[in-house]
Design a protein around this motif. Structure first.
Motif, mmCIF file in Angstrom:
data_model
loop_
_atom_site.group_PDB
_atom_site.id
_atom_site.type_symbol
_atom_site.label_atom_id
_atom_site.label_comp_id
_atom_site.label_asym_id
_atom_site.label_seq_id
_atom_site.Cartn_x
_atom_site.Cartn_y
_atom_site.Cartn_z
ATOM 1 N N PRO A 176 1.023 -1.113 0.074
ATOM 2 C CA PRO A 176 0.047 -0.136 -0.014
ATOM 3 C C PRO A 176 0.845 1.413 -0.055
ATOM 4 O O PRO A 176 2.012 1.233 0.338
ATOM 5 N N GLU A 177 0.278 2.266 -0.304
ATOM 6 C CA GLU A 177 0.981 3.703 -0.142
ATOM 7 C C GLU A 177 0.798 4.025 1.107
ATOM 8 O O GLU A 177 -0.231 3.989 1.771
ATOM 9 N N VAL A 178 1.933 4.389 1.794
ATOM 10 C CA VAL A 178 1.873 4.450 3.391
ATOM 11 C C VAL A 178 2.141 6.133 3.756
ATOM 12 O O VAL A 178 3.291 6.416 3.202
ATOM 13 N N SER A 179 1.444 6.870 4.330
ATOM 14 C CA SER A 179 1.832 7.996 4.876
ATOM 15 C C SER A 179 1.447 8.483 6.302
ATOM 16 O O SER A 179 1.165 7.573 6.894
ATOM 17 N N LEU A 180 1.807 9.500 6.942
ATOM 18 C CA LEU A 180 1.679 9.804 8.244
ATOM 19 C C LEU A 180 1.170 11.511 8.312
ATOM 20 O O LEU A 180 1.620 12.174 7.508
ATOM 21 N N THR A 181 0.371 11.448 9.339
ATOM 22 C CA THR A 181 -0.188 12.903 9.627
ATOM 23 C C THR A 181 0.490 13.327 11.081
ATOM 24 O O THR A 181 0.331 12.269 11.863
ATOM 25 N N THR A 182 1.078 14.175 11.295
ATOM 26 C CA THR A 182 1.883 14.707 12.285
ATOM 27 C C THR A 182 2.051 16.175 12.666
ATOM 28 O O THR A 182 1.762 16.913 11.608
#
Length: 364
Positions: free
Chosen positions: A127-133
């Protein structure tokens, strides 16, 4: 393309009419047990999973939680790293999840974050993997996250003024956030996206400075309408800075032309800035709802499935998992939970009730 048939205020060089999203199409019958993806009764398929890794945060943003913080989830109620990875794997391998976004609270506070990211990027299909921070600590962690395979991230930043940042977050950490943004770009976690919320009478004047800062540094800025997800339930529609308010401020200083790239299920309406290929986005969750194209499902830090940020009902996977449910049984529970997804969030309905959990406990 923008939803809901909204006609924008005229601006030199900017197209003014937007086409509405189609109404959801009812699909029947539902998939048989043990088959199919996450399809709801209105024909939408969830392929984007938002995973909250913690309800804790090291900021106290006024639109999210009180200065003293909240009562955090007991550790025993939170999913372990292995439990998070197992549910994500089920989503990817059996339920058609193609994008995974890790959120919080503040996900950088999760000790096992890099291991969870690495396990997720190792899945097949990947999967495409991202982060909100909020980027506090990102200057230290960005290289490790890139090494773990993280594709990109979103950073919350509502002002470039140090005193105003302290007023909004009750913490003097603006320098840390800006350092984190730079570290993310240097580590190749691009495109780096910046999420900003404007509050009436507090940081409305930051709209143009934020845009110009992001244009200068190569970040993609997206303004988000304030949503009714604050812990103290003080949100009111009348006091909200709307998408039209935001666009009026931006177009006073810059020429914006709608991006012709197909929007799909993306939440942001995007505009090209000053004749360049640089963009600014507006996520009008309240005034231009995009529920008809929603492709999201959410997993909270304590193992509950939520079909919408504003849902008042949840489906418990943690208990079943800890009682010995198989992967196939958990997948079916997730499918069944998806069938209850409502056609829209209903914020404009007089009967709308704000969810009991605040944003920090749901995951962005």
């Amino acid at each position: 393309m923008a939803p809901d048939g909204v006609t924008s205020r005229s601006t030199v060089g900017r197209v003014t009419t937007h086409s509405p999203l189609p109404d959801p199409v009812v699909r029947a019958p539902a998939p048989a047990p043990g088959t199919g993806g996450l399809v709801d009764r209105h024909g939408r398929t969830a392929t984007d999973l938002r995973v909250s890794l913690t309800d804790r945060c090291n900021l106290r943003c006024t639109y999210c939680m009180p200065p003293e913080g909240l009562q955090w989830l007991p550790k025993v109620e939170q999913l372990t790293d292995d439990e998070v990875v197992r549910l994500v794997r089920i989503g990817v391998e059996q339920l058609g999840i193609r994008e995974v976004r890790f959120t919080g609270g503040e996900p950088l506070l999760r000790p096992g974050l890099t291991g969870i990211v690495a396990a997720t990027t190792a899945l097949a299909p990947r999967p495409e993997v991202s982060l909100t921070t909020n980027a506090i600590g990102l200057s230290r962690m960005a290289p490790a996250l890139a090494e773990a395979g993280l594709d990109r991230l979103n950073v919350s930043l509502d002002t470039l003024d140090r005193e105003r940042f302290k007023q909004l977050t009750h913490r003097d950490r603006l320098a840390d956030v800006l350092a984190g943004l730079k570290a993310a770009k240097d580590a190749g976690l691009t495109p780096v996206k910046v999420n900003a919320v404007l509050l009436r009478g507090i940081n409305e004047d930051d709209a143009v400075p934020l845009l110009e800062y992001c244009l200068e540094h190569g970040y993609e800025l997206r303004f988000i309408e304030q949503m009714p997800l604050d812990a103290h339930h003080a949100w009111t529609r009348g006091e909200m800075v709307t998408a039209e308010d935001i666009l009026a401020r931006l177009t006073a200083s810059h020429t914006l032309v709608p991006d012709v790239e197909e929007r799909g299920a993306a939440p942001a309406e995007r505009w090209l800035v000053d004749g360049t290929d640089l963009t600014v986005g507006v996520i009008a969750s309240v005034t231009r709802s995009f529920c008809g194209a929603c492709d999201r499902t959410r997993l909270t830090a304590d193992g509950q499935i939520r079909n919408c940020l504003f849902a008042r009902d949840e489906s418990d996977l943690r208990t079943a998992m800890r009682e010995g449910a198989t992967d196939a049984e958990l997948a079916d529970r997730w499918r069944i939970a998806t069938l209850t997804k409502l056609p829209g969030h209903g914020i404009d309905d007089p009967s709308f009730l704000q969810p009991s959990r605040p944003m920090s406990a749901i995951g962005g």
